[in-house]
Design a protein around this motif. Structure first.
Motif, PDB file in Angstrom:
ATOM      1  N   UNK A  62       8.057  -5.382 -11.844  1.00 42.44           N
ATOM      2  CA  UNK A  62       8.835  -4.485 -10.981  1.00 42.44           C
ATOM      3  C   UNK A  62       8.367  -3.046 -11.205  1.00 42.44           C
ATOM      4  N   UNK A  63       8.200  -2.662 -12.479  1.00 41.91           N
ATOM      5  CA  UNK A  63       7.733  -1.303 -12.769  1.00 41.91           C
ATOM      6  C   UNK A  63       6.401  -1.051 -12.066  1.00 41.91           C
ATOM      7  N   UNK A  64       5.484  -2.009 -12.217  1.00 41.75           N
ATOM      8  CA  UNK A  64       4.144  -1.834 -11.650  1.00 41.75           C
ATOM      9  C   UNK A  64       4.183  -1.748 -10.129  1.00 41.75           C
ATOM     10  N   UNK A  65       4.949  -2.644  -9.512  1.00 46.03           N
ATOM     11  CA  UNK A  65       4.961  -2.693  -8.056  1.00 46.03           C
ATOM     12  C   UNK A  65       5.647  -1.464  -7.476  1.00 46.03           C
ATOM     13  N   UNK A  66       6.792  -1.092  -8.043  1.00 45.59           N
ATOM     14  CA  UNK A  66       7.520   0.060  -7.513  1.00 45.59           C
ATOM     15  C   UNK A  66       6.690   1.339  -7.691  1.00 45.59           C
ATOM     16  N   UNK A  67       6.027   1.465  -8.859  1.00 47.28           N
ATOM     17  CA  UNK A  67       5.249   2.687  -9.050  1.00 47.28           C
ATOM     18  C   UNK A  67       4.011   2.704  -8.156  1.00 47.28           C
ATOM     19  N   UNK A  68       3.425   1.524  -7.942  1.00 50.32           N
ATOM     20  CA  UNK A  68       2.264   1.476  -7.043  1.00 50.32           C
ATOM     21  C   UNK A  68       2.679   1.813  -5.618  1.00 50.32           C
ATOM     22  N   UNK A  69       3.915   1.480  -5.295  1.00 54.35           N
ATOM     23  CA  UNK A  69       4.431   1.757  -3.959  1.00 54.35           C
ATOM     24  C   UNK A  69       4.402   3.252  -3.652  1.00 54.35           C
ATOM     25  N   UNK A  70       4.579   4.053  -4.708  1.00 54.08           N
ATOM     26  CA  UNK A  70       4.610   5.495  -4.502  1.00 54.08           C
ATOM     27  C   UNK A  70       3.292   5.981  -3.893  1.00 54.08           C
ATOM     28  N   UNK A  71       2.170   5.538  -4.468  1.00 54.06           N
ATOM     29  CA  UNK A  71       0.882   5.951  -3.898  1.00 54.06           C
ATOM     30  C   UNK A  71       0.558   5.136  -2.657  1.00 54.06           C
ATOM     31  N   UNK A  72       0.571   3.810  -2.800  1.00 54.25           N
ATOM     32  CA  UNK A  72       0.078   2.973  -1.712  1.00 54.25           C
ATOM     33  C   UNK A  72       1.040   2.889  -0.534  1.00 54.25           C
ATOM     34  N   UNK A  73       2.348   2.904  -0.827  1.00 54.01           N
ATOM     35  CA  UNK A  73       3.314   2.728   0.248  1.00 54.01           C
ATOM     36  C   UNK A  73       3.742   4.042   0.876  1.00 54.01           C
ATOM     37  N   UNK A  74       4.114   5.013   0.027  1.00 48.78           N
ATOM     38  CA  UNK A  74       4.688   6.240   0.579  1.00 48.78           C
ATOM     39  C   UNK A  74       3.639   7.296   0.878  1.00 48.78           C
ATOM     40  N   UNK A  75       2.721   7.541  -0.085  1.00 49.68           N
ATOM     41  CA  UNK A  75       1.730   8.582   0.159  1.00 49.68           C
ATOM     42  C   UNK A  75       0.561   8.067   0.988  1.00 49.68           C
ATOM     43  N   UNK A  76       0.488   6.736   1.162  1.00 49.53           N
ATOM     44  CA  UNK A  76      -0.544   6.189   2.023  1.00 49.53           C
ATOM     45  C   UNK A  76      -1.935   6.200   1.412  1.00 49.53           C
ATOM     46  N   UNK A  77      -2.012   6.320   0.063  1.00 49.70           N
ATOM     47  CA  UNK A  77      -3.310   6.276  -0.605  1.00 49.70           C
ATOM     48  C   UNK A  77      -3.501   4.896  -1.174  1.00 49.70           C
ATOM     49  N   UNK A  78      -4.509   4.180  -0.737  1.00 53.45           N
ATOM     50  CA  UNK A  78      -4.680   2.827  -1.237  1.00 53.45           C
ATOM     51  C   UNK A  78      -5.413   2.857  -2.570  1.00 53.45           C
ATOM     52  N   UNK A  79      -4.611   2.968  -3.652  1.00 54.46           N
ATOM     53  CA  UNK A  79      -5.189   3.043  -4.997  1.00 54.46           C
ATOM     54  C   UNK A  79      -5.266   1.665  -5.622  1.00 54.46           C
TER      55      UNK A  79
END
Lengths: 402, 347
Positions: free
Chosen positions: B56-73
């Motif tokens: 959950x930690x990994x997915x939610x934090x990845x969401x910040x870049x990949x989901x909200x900021x639109x940067x596919x990291x």
């Protein structure tokens, strides 16, 4: 309103997951019991003895863990056909570790907590043994690694951890001695895969013995598992003057074939020597006729005329319709038998009693050699087999007691 | 009229207090659930729960870049690796360090700190690495950024493989104290969700979404594009580092290959299946895709015991599921929407 419904259904789902956590396990766990019910009725006495088999049958380890599990199950089947252990049947619970540390540790806990196994065997690589071993140690369940050869494993993990194979020190010493004494080599080139405990340790022990014997190392080079082009390394060998007498390649099965092929194609004709990482059909498959003058040390040769080896090969062929793929099948077979032998001698299925019996193992006759644990050690003293590959054909050369 | 005014004011005052109360209630609910789990479940389920918390930690934090900021990291494994190694080196008992790490600097060899500070430092190191890497790398967008962050993973792995004195190279670190449990995993998961939720609903979060939708327009409206994207990148890296530390103290043995592309792939699938740009979606994705392979493995084990070994079934089903979600529900299960828990106010 829609939002409320969405929330309610989510809540329901979450509570189902939480409340029903054991449920998805219970169903399949009950399934084998149901299918094996008739076997249980014919069992002489009591419940079957549950033994865990932990192997990475999918992923990177599958080419050696798959045959390992087959050997393990074959041994259990033979034990049951012969009447079980002390009158009780053996039930092997095999869980796939997926060649992944997280999955391997989850599987270990599952074997111990859910299936209540009395002992665990399996795993052919130190990386996974180091993750799974401490869990069994903490739970007080004996763990016998079938093929992880890092010699320090038992001390690193604890007194419930045993090795069925010899350590990397033994196999490195054996091939160093063989190359020095029998091949008459005095200078060696070393190519070492940096990505594995096994390959770096093997190289370290080889160098130690080689130099103690009076040999010289002319060049030590490295690569990382997954590399496919060795032309830079080959160029550095070709630049050597004088040329080394032997080429020692510390590799895992993946690179065994491709290094052999490229070194031979480049016109380097010295004997290539290695450890059990070379115990793979890939040498002949990838290098074909270039697979010449390759020597490696390993756990067993299936060409060994000894009766125990030949009857294992025959039984494996009868069960699976093919010859054992490599020595890891034999190691899996020995691991299961080693555990069974300990339970038989302990006269009990208490994990602590099994541990004590395992530690007291002396002169256990396995396909991969005679296993004895010296006082206070859980790494066996065993003979090492040397195999030669000539024109793509593997043949048994000798057994060495390093 | 005056009664209506009074009503509005009352709601406002109560709103602030209510938010606090609701927050406390959820923390209490989580604690009760964890306590229940702790006292009723065996170690196997507790381990799976801890893995769920970490995912959950990994997915939610990845969401910040990949989901909200639109940067596919795709750099998540690299940051996990940094966090895991840092925290493990800090928390290892001194006796073990002197035995296994003769080459460590003296000050590090003689210090051993508790789990919480070790984890925070692990996260901070990952965040620091993200700042250093972020400035040049965030000049790229889309698949260029994806490849560059993938490169970061390779670099970190090569360093971990070769910095023998500190990382023990390919042999990795083992014997890490088994300190991770469901309390740490879900405590950090709750904090991650809270922080990401707050950021996303702050002006920074709106700026991120604006950049995702149209960065040129966002820039024209005065949004500092690089700084906003860097914030998302660094914050995401911090929590990935924290998750790495939790992972190291759960598995107790880490090697450079523990943090491979496989982990990144799994987390990206959780994110995409749950729905990018939805925090609750990430949570659902993480829970679902941790439980499903585990459940399917039970089926595999049972089938094998029944005489039909179908090992590999779980991997195939997961991959198939990911493909099906992409075909029939490209926006993921929640598709950028949030499931709001009762009592939570719209911010």
């Amino acid at each position: 309103m829609r939002r409320t419904w969405a929330f309610l259904s989510l809540l329901l789902a979450v509570s189902l997951v939480l409340a029903g956590c054991p449920a998805p396990v219970m169903t399949p766990a009950a399934a084998p019991a149901a299918t094996e019910a008739p076997a249980q009725e014919t069992a002489p006495a009591g419940e079957p003895i549950k033994i865990g088999a932990l192997y990475g049958v999918t992923g990177g380890m599958s080419s050696i863990d798959g045959p390992g599990l087959n050997g393990f199950k074959l041994a259990a089947k033979q034990i049951n056909e012969a009447g079980g252990i002390n009158g009780r049947m053996v039930e092997v619970i095999a869980i796939d570790g997926k060649s992944d540390q997280t999955a391997t540790t989850s599987a270990t806990t599952e074997l111990i907590e859910v299936h209540k196994v009395v002992a665990i065997g399996g795993l052919n690589d130190s990386t996974f043994a180091l993750a799974a071993g401490p869990i069994a140690q903490a739970a007080g369940i004996p763990f016998v690694t079938a093929g992880a050869t890092l010699p320090t494993l038992p001390e690193q993990i604890g007194d419930y951890f045993f090795m069925a194979p010899f350590g990397d020190d033994a196999q490195a010493y054996a091939i160093a001695d063989y190359a020095f004494n029998e091949l008459g080599a005095r200078s060696a080139y070393m190519l070492v895969d940096q990505a594995y405990d096994f390959t770096t340790a093997l190289a370290r022990f080889f160098k130690e013995r080689w130099e103690a014997n009076g040999g010289t190392i002319v060049l030590e080079d490295t690569y990382n598992s997954g590399d496919t082009d060795f032309s830079a390394q080959i160029a550095r060998v070709k630049a050597l003057d004088p040329q080394p007498d032997v080429l020692f390649i510390s590799a895992i099965p993946n690179e065994a074939g491709i290094t052999t092929k490229q070194f031979r194609e480049a016109g380097l004709t010295q004997p290539i020597i290695s450890g059990d990482g070379f115990d793979t059909p890939l040498i002949a498959e990838v290098a074909g006729e270039l697979a010449d003058d390759v020597y490696y040390s390993t756990h067993a040769s299936l060409d060994n005329e000894a009766e125990i080896v030949q009857s294992f090969v025959a039984a494996y062929e009868a069960e699976y319709g093919r010859r054992p793929e490599n020595a890891f099948a034999a190691l899996g077979y020995d691991t299961m038998n080693l555990i069974a032998d300990a339970i038989r001698r302990a006269g009990s299925t208490e994990p602590a009693a099994i541990r004590d019996a395992l530690a007291a193992t002396q002169g256990f006759q396995g396909v991969t050699g005679v296993i004895s644990y010296p006082e206070g050690q859980r790494k066996p003293i065993k003979s090492v087999t040397i195999i030669r590959v000539q024109d793509g054909v593997y043949s048994f050369v000798t057994e060495i007691q390093p | 009229m005056s009664r209506a005014m009074e009503g509005v004011r009352r709601v406002n005052i109560n709103g602030a207090t209510r938010n606090l109360l609701v927050g406390c209630a959820y923390v209490a609910l989580l604690a009760t659930l964890l306590w229940l789990a702790q006292s009723t479940l065996n170690n196997y389920y507790l381990r799976i729960l801890a893995v769920i918390g970490i995912n959950i930690i990994l997915t939610v934090s990845l969401n910040l870049t990949n989901g909200f900021a639109g940067d596919f990291s795709l750099g998540i494994a690299a940051f996990m690796s940094i966090g895991a190694y840092t925290a493990a080196l800090l928390s290892l008992p001194v006796a073990m360090k002197t035995a296994s790490f003769p080459g460590l600097p003296a000050w590090l060899q003689t210090t051993s700190i508790p789990f919480l500070p070790a984890t925070i430092v692990g996260g901070a190191m990952a965040a620091a690495a993200a700042v250093v890497v972020g400035v040049p790398v965030l000049r790229l967008r889309g698949h260029y950024l994806a490849v560059a962050t993938l490169g970061l993973m390779v670099i970190v792995r090569v360093i971990a493989n070769n910095w023998q004195d500190v990382t023990r190279g390919a042999r990795g670190i083992n014997g890490i104290p088994p300190l991770s449990n469901i309390w740490w995993a879900f405590g950090w998961a709750a904090l991650t969700i809270y922080v990401v939720w707050m950021v996303v609903h702050s002006p920074y979060g709106r700026a991120m979404i604006a950049i995702r939708e149209d960065w040129l327009a966002a820039q024209a409206r005065g949004v500092n594009v690089l700084r906003t994207r860097l914030l998302a990148f660094v914050l995401s890296a911090f929590f990935a580092g924290v998750a790495g530390s939790l992972y190291a103290h759960l598995i107790t043995a880490i090697t450079p290959s523990s943090f491979s592309f496989v982990i990144t792939f799994n987390i990206v699938v959780m994110l995409v299946v749950g729905g990018m740009g939805s925090i609750t979606g990430s949570v659902i994705g993480a829970v679902l895709l941790t439980l499903l392979p585990e459940g399917l493995r039970q089926v595999e084990t049972a089938l094998a015991a029944g005489g039909t070994p179908l090992y590999g079934l779980s991997q195939i089903v997961i991959a198939l599921l990911a493909a099906l979600v992409m075909i029939f529900r490209r926006q993921g299960l929640l598709g950028g929407r949030e499931i709001r828990l009762p009592g939570m106010t719209e911010r």
